[in-house]
Design a protein around this motif. Structure first.
Motif, PDB file in Angstrom:
ATOM      1  N   ARG A 443       1.115  -0.872   0.363  1.00 50.44           N
ATOM      2  CA  ARG A 443      -0.056  -0.387  -0.062  1.00 50.44           C
ATOM      3  C   ARG A 443       0.606   0.499  -0.076  1.00 50.44           C
ATOM      4  NH1 ARG A 443      -4.219  -0.778   4.583  1.00 50.44           N
ATOM      5  NH2 ARG A 443      -5.255   1.143   3.940  1.00 50.44           N
ATOM      6  N   VAL A 444       1.928   0.765  -0.036  1.00 52.68           N
ATOM      7  CA  VAL A 444       3.214   1.978  -0.192  1.00 52.68           C
ATOM      8  C   VAL A 444       4.221   2.278  -1.237  1.00 52.68           C
ATOM      9  CG1 VAL A 444       2.676   2.774   3.039  1.00 52.68           C
ATOM     10  CG2 VAL A 444       4.309   1.425   2.160  1.00 52.68           C
ATOM     11  N   GLY A 445       3.983   1.889  -2.099  1.00 49.36           N
ATOM     12  CA  GLY A 445       5.015   1.201  -3.515  1.00 49.36           C
ATOM     13  C   GLY A 445       5.568   0.130  -3.542  1.00 49.36           C
ATOM     14  N   LEU A 446       5.071  -0.811  -2.558  1.00 49.29           N
ATOM     15  CA  LEU A 446       6.119  -1.655  -2.124  1.00 49.29           C
ATOM     16  C   LEU A 446       5.272  -3.209  -2.521  1.00 49.29           C
ATOM     17  CD1 LEU A 446       7.987  -0.846   0.324  1.00 49.29           C
ATOM     18  CD2 LEU A 446       9.470  -0.762  -2.133  1.00 49.29           C
ATOM     19  N   PRO A 447       5.109  -3.447  -3.749  1.00 49.14           N
ATOM     20  CA  PRO A 447       4.149  -4.306  -3.562  1.00 49.14           C
ATOM     21  C   PRO A 447       4.979  -5.843  -4.133  1.00 49.14           C
ATOM     22  CG  PRO A 447       3.586  -3.195  -5.549  1.00 49.14           C
ATOM     23  CD  PRO A 447       5.006  -2.329  -4.769  1.00 49.14           C
ATOM     24  N   THR A 508       1.589   1.065  -6.795  1.00 44.79           N
ATOM     25  CA  THR A 508      -0.131   2.162  -5.741  1.00 44.79           C
ATOM     26  C   THR A 508       0.337   3.618  -6.539  1.00 44.79           C
ATOM     27  OG1 THR A 508       1.543   0.616  -4.309  1.00 44.79           O
ATOM     28  CG2 THR A 508       0.131   2.901  -3.166  1.00 44.79           C
ATOM     29  N   LEU A 509      -0.909   4.090  -6.618  1.00 40.54           N
ATOM     30  CA  LEU A 509      -0.651   5.392  -7.329  1.00 40.54           C
ATOM     31  C   LEU A 509      -1.801   6.093  -6.133  1.00 40.54           C
ATOM     32  CD1 LEU A 509      -2.726   4.267 -10.496  1.00 40.54           C
ATOM     33  CD2 LEU A 509      -0.254   4.916 -10.245  1.00 40.54           C
ATOM     34  N   ALA A 510      -0.862   7.385  -5.833  1.00 37.98           N
ATOM     35  CA  ALA A 510      -1.403   8.576  -5.773  1.00 37.98           C
ATOM     36  C   ALA A 510      -2.598   9.707  -5.553  1.00 37.98           C
ATOM     37  CB  ALA A 510      -0.528   8.838  -4.506  1.00 37.98           C
ATOM     38  N   GLU A 511      -2.343   9.676  -7.485  1.00 34.56           N
ATOM     39  CA  GLU A 511      -3.219  10.787  -8.486  1.00 34.56           C
ATOM     40  C   GLU A 511      -3.236   9.492  -9.678  1.00 34.56           C
ATOM     41  OE1 GLU A 511      -1.989  14.589  -8.851  1.00 34.56           O
ATOM     42  OE2 GLU A 511      -0.249  14.090  -7.360  1.00 34.56           O
ATOM     43  N   GLY A 517      -2.732   1.719 -22.013  1.00 38.22           N
ATOM     44  CA  GLY A 517      -2.516   1.763 -23.515  1.00 38.22           C
ATOM     45  C   GLY A 517      -1.223   2.061 -23.796  1.00 38.22           C
ATOM     46  N   PRO A 518      -0.727   1.913 -24.892  1.00 40.90           N
ATOM     47  CA  PRO A 518       0.540   2.912 -25.276  1.00 40.90           C
ATOM     48  C   PRO A 518       0.831   3.725 -25.049  1.00 40.90           C
ATOM     49  CG  PRO A 518      -0.954   1.304 -27.100  1.00 40.90           C
ATOM     50  CD  PRO A 518      -1.487   1.745 -26.114  1.00 40.90           C
ATOM     51  N   ASP A 519       2.280   4.235 -24.859  1.00 36.33           N
ATOM     52  CA  ASP A 519       2.983   5.336 -24.739  1.00 36.33           C
ATOM     53  C   ASP A 519       2.402   6.028 -22.970  1.00 36.33           C
ATOM     54  OD1 ASP A 519       4.460   5.703 -26.545  1.00 36.33           O
ATOM     55  OD2 ASP A 519       3.167   6.266 -27.924  1.00 36.33           O
ATOM     56  N   GLU A 520       1.815   5.452 -22.142  1.00 35.66           N
ATOM     57  CA  GLU A 520       0.880   5.708 -21.259  1.00 35.66           C
ATOM     58  C   GLU A 520       2.508   5.096 -19.352  1.00 35.66           C
ATOM     59  OE1 GLU A 520      -3.225   5.707 -21.632  1.00 35.66           O
ATOM     60  OE2 GLU A 520      -2.556   3.994 -20.491  1.00 35.66           O
ATOM     61  N   ALA A 521       2.267   6.022 -18.793  1.00 32.53           N
ATOM     62  CA  ALA A 521       3.471   6.089 -17.845  1.00 32.53           C
ATOM     63  C   ALA A 521       3.185   6.699 -16.444  1.00 32.53           C
ATOM     64  CB  ALA A 521       4.454   6.342 -18.226  1.00 32.53           C
ATOM     65  N   VAL A 522       3.423   5.952 -15.502  1.00 30.62           N
ATOM     66  CA  VAL A 522       3.267   6.652 -13.906  1.00 30.62           C
ATOM     67  C   VAL A 522       4.773   7.009 -13.825  1.00 30.62           C
ATOM     68  CG1 VAL A 522       0.572   5.601 -13.741  1.00 30.62           C
ATOM     69  CG2 VAL A 522       3.586   4.502 -12.823  1.00 30.62           C
ATOM     70  N   ARG A 555       0.176   9.472 -10.875  1.00 30.73           N
ATOM     71  CA  ARG A 555       2.300   9.891  -9.734  1.00 30.73           C
ATOM     72  C   ARG A 555       1.854   8.316  -8.848  1.00 30.73           C
ATOM     73  NH1 ARG A 555       2.561  11.326  -5.008  1.00 30.73           N
ATOM     74  NH2 ARG A 555       0.540  12.460  -4.350  1.00 30.73           N
ATOM     75  N   SER A 556       2.208   7.574  -9.013  1.00 32.61           N
ATOM     76  CA  SER A 556       2.825   6.610  -8.183  1.00 32.61           C
ATOM     77  C   SER A 556       3.532   6.660  -7.270  1.00 32.61           C
ATOM     78  CB  SER A 556       3.497   5.559  -8.830  1.00 32.61           C
ATOM     79  OG  SER A 556       5.264   5.747  -9.067  1.00 32.61           O
ATOM     80  N   ILE A 557       3.212   6.221  -5.902  1.00 30.57           N
ATOM     81  CA  ILE A 557       4.599   6.586  -5.128  1.00 30.57           C
ATOM     82  C   ILE A 557       5.187   5.805  -5.248  1.00 30.57           C
ATOM     83  CG2 ILE A 557       4.338   5.625  -2.295  1.00 30.57           C
ATOM     84  CD1 ILE A 557       1.380   5.764  -1.716  1.00 30.57           C
ATOM     85  N   GLU A 558       6.710   5.141  -5.026  1.00 30.34           N
ATOM     86  CA  GLU A 558       7.957   5.202  -5.737  1.00 30.34           C
ATOM     87  C   GLU A 558       8.683   5.785  -4.246  1.00 30.34           C
ATOM     88  OE1 GLU A 558      10.283   3.101  -6.800  1.00 30.34           O
ATOM     89  OE2 GLU A 558       8.338   3.510  -8.090  1.00 30.34           O
ATOM     90  N   PRO A 559       8.918   4.946  -2.982  1.00 31.11           N
ATOM     91  CA  PRO A 559      10.084   4.783  -2.217  1.00 31.11           C
ATOM     92  C   PRO A 559      11.467   4.556  -2.430  1.00 31.11           C
ATOM     93  CG  PRO A 559       8.693   3.152  -1.374  1.00 31.11           C
ATOM     94  CD  PRO A 559       8.014   3.892  -3.527  1.00 31.11           C
ATOM     95  N   GLN A 560      11.739   3.961  -3.598  1.00 30.74           N
ATOM     96  CA  GLN A 560      12.764   3.911  -4.120  1.00 30.74           C
ATOM     97  C   GLN A 560      13.569   5.228  -5.535  1.00 30.74           C
ATOM     98  OE1 GLN A 560      12.668   0.272  -6.154  1.00 30.74           O
ATOM     99  NE2 GLN A 560      13.230  -1.154  -4.396  1.00 30.74           N
ATOM    100  N   ASN A 561      15.361   5.179  -4.904  1.00 31.40           N
ATOM    101  CA  ASN A 561      15.897   6.182  -6.199  1.00 31.40           C
ATOM    102  C   ASN A 561      15.156   7.577  -5.672  1.00 31.40           C
ATOM    103  OD1 ASN A 561      17.635   6.796  -8.220  1.00 31.40           O
ATOM    104  ND2 ASN A 561      16.501   7.242  -9.494  1.00 31.40           N
TER     105      ASN A 561
END
Length: 760
Positions: A443-447, A508-511, A517-522, A555-561
């Motif tokens: 639930r905090v970006g580490l599935p 884990t998305l916050a927004e 689809g193609p070319d989509e990213a978080v 926007r994903s919750i990204e604990p790394q980097n």
């Protein structure tokens, strides 16, 4: 002077508990502020000291093997150059532990970015297979000089000659390869070149990177790292711990100041006659003020000196990061100044709040002024009269009326008690958020719990078969991570392809929404901040010579980097490079599966061809925060206890004038006691409710602000459970009732002569 000391001694004997609590609270506050200063110094100084001694490079650029980097030395602003050095990406193993490393061919000890050898010696040409390990990598491998490292999948071996500290990013399993310095003949697979640039002005780092990429060509640049990123990574959790300690220390200092102010004000109102007598026998207003001021300055100074002495003498013996931080801090140039300034500042703040309250004592006239005839609580309100008409218990109605009759002093008492309780709610929110990282990492970006890499001998199909055969693996998501140049070519971020469109990775998305689809990213918050983008924007990044245009849909919750990550599906990256194959797999385990058992089983099944690591959880480095939060809650509880005692004393004194009237209308001592206890518990209840209502949104703002500044992003804050909040409120209310019962009972059973004397 003798009379002043006698009065101060008599007052101290009367209020021993208050003196003890103020001393202990001050000691806790000063200790937390000193530890915060130690952690701030520890967060910055070791890396800064290493960077200075190593004459570190401000920019490291990884390029292709065929790139001509001689032009870099002639760029404006470049003072000196390290390299270029040949590099090889490989895996080494020692004592059953494997680690991904970067072998760097270094013919001589560099002058820029010089490794600081701490154990053993530098490379010797007489030992062509000798290597020097970066210190974090050596700790992970449990390696020492003289040990032999093997390269799985080959017959090659390397001998550890030394261990060195470096200002470059250290080894992190599954995230950052370890650094190994070797002689050029030991680097056999020529994977590329790495070059370091030391700049004349470190503030021009972004411009220097842009110029370097332009000169070399974006297609030849693989990765760029800067000294700011290295410093931020080195500070890591230490700076966060310092911020938490500093924030709560300052908040507790403010709460203690207000509590002392309220305590003195209540005591002055209760000793008006005594103060008048002192002035009548010759005490000046200044002497009266000094009595209160010097008393509380002595309490605060005693607590501050004790905290400074304990921190200085025993702080470095605390196990773990706090002890290390104090040990490093004691060797810093500003240590003595901080050790003196923090206690002095805390004592002066308490002295100011004490002086403001004691100033009122100096204004008390020598002749006592008769008290107003109107009751302290004012006339009964319509609500109180209606409640009495409904035959509710009179003690309950009159107690509530006394607590909420609209008096300024009552509201000030509620506000002073609210502050420490509010800080407790914030502290419990921080604890709950930290627990959520451990208990529910998905639930905090580490599935994913494990990351698996292969040396290539098994092939992609073989790796998939091994993962599918393990009963503990719930899902395996193929992935690849590439270094991508930012728009403007001022740095690199991590571009990840994880999962496929048929089996998408569980972000884990916050927004926004997931990339389908193609070319989509978080993207992580750190990535969005770097490119000044928002959800819904299109961004253009460059991987080698191939531009990649992506639509940021979430926007994903990204604990790394530090959140500098943009993630899309592996299918999207393959549209730009059809030969792209998975470099690793992220594993989500079945409920109840033990990550250690699954990792051991996969390692055995891979026969040395699989490198299995647990996914790094940023909360693992924050374990000292639990002890810190516990200690801060204890300090805040002491401050709250002082405020409760103050509120009880004020309520008991103000009720003395009402005892005769209440007895005259037939109320028993037990009922009169219940009025005071009810008034005190209502004050505590109001403070607990206000602390909860105000503390929860404040905690969310503070935690999310910290998440945003660290690159993880907002959306990680968690509120304490309702049961925990109810426990806090119940404890405050029951504590107020228990503490007020005895003094209220004594006041209700006083003799009539004493009561008449008190109200005259």
């Amino acid at each position: 002077m003798r009379a002043t000391l006698r009065w101060a001694h008599s007052d101290l004997r009367t209020h021993r508990g208050e003196a003890l609590f103020i001393t202990l609270a001050t000691a806790g506050i000063v200790a937390s502020l000193l530890l915060a200063a130690a952690l701030f110094g520890y967060a910055t100084n070791p890396w800064q000291r290493t960077f200075t001694e190593a004459h570190g490079a401000h920019v490291w650029i990884h390029t292709a093997a065929s790139t001509d980097v001689r032009e870099l030395a002639r760029l404006d602003g470049v003072e000196s150059v390290a390299g270029p050095y040949r590099t090889e990406s490989t895996t080494v193993a020692a004592r059953g532990t494997r680690a991904a490393v970067e072998l760097r061919g270094t013919p001589d000890l560099p002058t820029v970015g010089r490794p600081l050898v701490t154990v053993g010696h530098w490379l010797d040409p007489a030992e062509p297979d000798g290597v020097v390990l970066e210190s974090r990598l050596a700790r992970a491998l449990l390696a020492e000089p003289g040990d032999t490292l093997t390269l799985p999948g080959s017959a090659r071996t390397l001998t550890v000659e030394g261990i060195a500290d470096s200002a470059e990013p250290g080894y992190s399993p599954g995230a950052q390869p370890g650094l190994v310095w070797a002689l050029p003949p030991a680097v056999r697979a020529d994977a590329g070149r790495v070059t370091g640039l030391r700049l004349k002005d470190p503030g021009d780092t972004d411009y220097a990177v842009q110029r370097a990429v332009t000169v070399l060509g974006a297609g030849t640049v693989g990765e760029v790292s800067t000294w700011q990123q290295e410093r931020a990574a080195a500070q890591g959790e230490n700076r966060l711990l310092g911020q938490v300690l500093g924030l709560f220390g300052l908040g507790a200092l403010a709460a203690a100041g207000f509590a002392v102010h309220g305590a003195i004000g209540t005591r002055i109102r209760g000793h008006l006659r005594d103060i008048s007598v002192l002035k009548a026998i010759g005490f000046t207003p200044g002497q009266v003020v000094r009595i209160f001021l010097l008393q509380h300055l002595a309490f605060a100074a005693l607590g501050a000196v004790a905290a400074a002495a304990l921190t200085e003498g025993l702080g470095n013996r605390v196990p773990g990061r706090l002890g290390d931080a104090v040990g490093v801090w004691q060797g810093l140039p500003g240590h003595t100044v901080t050790l003196s300034a923090v206690p002095v500042g805390a004592v002066l703040f308490i002295g100011v709040t004490t002086g403001l309250a004691a100033w009122r004592a100096g204004r008390v006239p020598p002749v006592p002024v008769p008290r107003p005839a109107a009751p302290a609580g004012g006339r009964l309100t319509a609500v109180a009269r209606s409640a009495l008409g409904l035959r509710l218990p009179a003690a309950l109605v009159l107690g509530c009326h006394k607590a909420f009759a609209g008096r300024g002093r009552s509201l000030a008492g509620v506000a002073r008690l609210t502050l420490p309780l509010l800080l407790m709610v914030v502290a419990m929110s921080a604890w709950t958020t930290l627990d959520r990282f451990h208990s529910s990492p998905g639930r905090v970006g580490l599935p994913a719990a494990l990351s698996v890499r292969s040396d290539g001998d098994l092939g992609d199909a073989g790796v998939r078969a091994l993962l599918a055969a393990d009963p503990g693996v719930g899902a395996a998501y193929p992935g690849v991570e590439l270094a991508a140049l930012l728009p403007g070519q001022t740095g690199t971020v991590a571009l990840r392809g994880l999962g496929t469109r048929a089996h998408p990775y569980p972000y884990t998305l916050a927004e926004g929404r997931a990339a389908r689809g193609p070319d989509e990213a978080v993207a992580g918050q750190g990535m969005l901040d770097l490119v000044h983008a928002r959800v819904g924007d299109w961004v253009r990044i460059t991987v080698g010579e191939r531009p990649q245009i992506l639509h940021i849909v979430g926007r994903s919750i990204e604990p790394q980097n530090a959140g500098r990550v943009v993630t899309t599906s592996l299918d999207t990256l393959r549209e730009n490079d059809a030969h792209l194959s998975p470099a690793f797999y992220q594993l989500r385990l079945r409920p109840g599966a033990d990550p250690r058992r699954v990792a051991s089983a996969l390692t055995r099944a891979g026969h040395g061809h699989l490198d299995v690591h647990p996914v790094t959880n940023p909360a693992d480095g924050l374990s000292p925060l639990r002890g810190v939060v516990t200690a801060l809650i204890a300090v805040l509880a002491l401050i709250g206890l002082v405020e409760l005692l103050t509120a009880i004393g004020g309520t008991v004194r103000e009720s003395e004038r009402d005892v005769l009237a209440l007895r005259a209308i037939g109320m028993s001592p037990r009922q009169i006691t219940a009025i005071t206890v009810t008034a005190t518990t209502c004050t505590a209840l109001a403070a607990a409710v206000a602390a909860t209502v105000l503390g929860l949104p404040l905690a969310h703002r503070l935690i999310d602000a910290q998440g945003g500044s660290s690159g993880i992003g907002a959306g990680i804050a968690q509120s304490p459970s309702p049961a925990l909040l109810l426990l806090l409120g119940t404890g405050a209310v029951l504590g107020a009732a228990a503490l007020s019962a005895l003094p209220a009972s004594r006041a209700a059973r006083r003799r009539l002569a004493d009561t008449l004397s008190a109200v005259s």
